[in-house]
Design an enzyme around this catalytic site. Structure first.
Site, PDB file in Angstrom:
ATOM      1  N   TYR A 134      28.783 -21.476  60.366  1.00  0.00           N
ATOM      2  CA  TYR A 134      27.397 -21.805  60.047  1.00  0.00           C
ATOM      3  C   TYR A 134      27.123 -23.262  60.394  1.00  0.00           C
ATOM      4  O   TYR A 134      27.696 -24.167  59.798  1.00  0.00           O
ATOM      5  CB  TYR A 134      27.155 -21.536  58.558  1.00  0.00           C
ATOM      6  CG  TYR A 134      25.750 -21.760  58.067  1.00  0.00           C
ATOM      7  CD1 TYR A 134      24.670 -21.897  58.927  1.00  0.00           C
ATOM      8  CD2 TYR A 134      25.502 -21.834  56.694  1.00  0.00           C
ATOM      9  CE1 TYR A 134      23.383 -22.100  58.454  1.00  0.00           C
ATOM     10  CE2 TYR A 134      24.215 -22.032  56.202  1.00  0.00           C
ATOM     11  CZ  TYR A 134      23.166 -22.170  57.090  1.00  0.00           C
ATOM     12  OH  TYR A 134      21.897 -22.365  56.606  1.00  0.00           O
ATOM     13  N   LYS A 163      26.232 -18.751  63.149  1.00  0.00           N
ATOM     14  CA  LYS A 163      24.851 -18.854  62.681  1.00  0.00           C
ATOM     15  C   LYS A 163      24.337 -20.231  63.068  1.00  0.00           C
ATOM     16  O   LYS A 163      24.860 -21.249  62.625  1.00  0.00           O
ATOM     17  CB  LYS A 163      24.757 -18.657  61.164  1.00  0.00           C
ATOM     18  CG  LYS A 163      23.327 -18.792  60.638  1.00  0.00           C
ATOM     19  CD  LYS A 163      23.275 -18.721  59.123  1.00  0.00           C
ATOM     20  CE  LYS A 163      21.887 -19.058  58.594  1.00  0.00           C
ATOM     21  NZ  LYS A 163      21.858 -19.155  57.123  1.00  0.00           N
TER      22      LYS A 163
END
Length: 294
Positions: A134, A163
């Site tokens: 992320y 992400k």
């Protein structure tokens, strides 16, 4: 695991005494399931994970996994200053039956790539759970390049997805191009959903379904089915709302919206503040326009 589609985030509801309200957490989860999300993510920034005690964090994680009960995969967010604490939380996520950990490198000192790589590898070595890398420098203070994240996917056993939340569409183009489309990535920037999904993102991580139901899912499905005209129509219907909740603070905005819809989930935990009355009225107006206010 083939993780795609809409990953819906939970908020963490609080009682008037500022304790976690687990009954209302179940209501939030039901709202996401009714919105046809493909997975549920707990303990992200929208879930105010940084403001929970260790006992609260563990209780929210375990209650979420238990209540979802396998209906969809559960992703547990982890963003810790120390590798030891990140490993501890990843082990706990595995113990309670979570399906994925979404791991952010959180920093006080500026971390170099060797330090970040070892942080992720240490978590990977500690548990068999697949990891979503992320990248969210706005909240975590660490910005990872597409090249470096792809290096981690290639070199760390359990690193599976990326992400990307910087708001730079070129990052997504780079991920797709450099990996030749082989590394799945998710959009984490709400108001870039149309561009990101068209750039090859396999899904969209968003808290929007808490307030606007399956409209994000409709957008994802329209793009998946190559119905570009429908996708644009759906996106621009949602655009002002998506931009507003990001600019106003996700936790504060969604809690205000759910309260307006009759679901009492409390205020954000200080130092976060509730929306001002003016912003509450603006949000209510947008929800009415989106057909999400009775």
């Amino acid at each position: 695991m083939n993780l795609t589609g809409i990953i819906g985030y939970t908020i963490t509801p609080f009682t008037e005494n500022n304790n976690v309200d687990f009954k209302q957490l179940e209501t939030v989860i039901d709202t996401l399931l009714d919105a046809k999300v493909d997975a549920i993510a707990a303990l992200g920034s929208a879930g105010e994970a940084a403001y929970l005690s260790e006992d609260e964090w563990e209780s929210v994680a375990s209650h979420t996994v238990s209540y979802v009960a396998g209906k969809v995969p559960v992703v547990v967010g982890i963003a810790e200053l120390t590798t030891a604490q990140a490993v501890k939380r990843a082990k706990y996520a595995h113990k309670i039956g979570a399906d994925v950990v979404m791991l952010s490198p959180f920093s006080y000192y500026k971390l170099n790539e060797d330090e970040i790589f070892l942080h992720y590898k240490s978590v990977s070595d500690a548990t068999p759970l697949p990891i979503m890398i992320y990248n969210n420098p706005a909240t975590c203070g660490v910005d990872m390049s597409p090249q470096f994240m792809l290096k981690m996917v290639d070199g760390i056993e359990n690193a599976r997805w990326i992400k990307e939340s910087t708001g730079d569409i070129q990052r997504m183009h780079k991920i797709y191009k450099l990996s030749k489309g082989s590394v799945p990535f998710f959009n984490g920037c709400n108001h870039m959903a149309l561009e990101a999904l068209n750039a090859g993102a396999v899904g969209w991580c968003t808290i929007a379904p808490c307030l606007i139901g399956d409209q994000p899912k409709q957008l994802f499905d329209a793009i998946k089915n190559s119905n570009n005209e429908k996708a644009r129509e759906l996106f621009y219907q949602q655009y002002e709302f998506l931009e507003f909740i990001v600019q106003s603070g996700l936790a504060a905005a969604v809690k205000a919206g759910m309260s307006a819809q009759g679901i009492q989930v409390g205020h954000p935990r200080k130092p976060l503040l509730p929306l001002t009355p003016l912003k509450q009225e603006k949000l209510k107006s947008m929800l009415i326009d989106l057909g999400c206010f009775s």
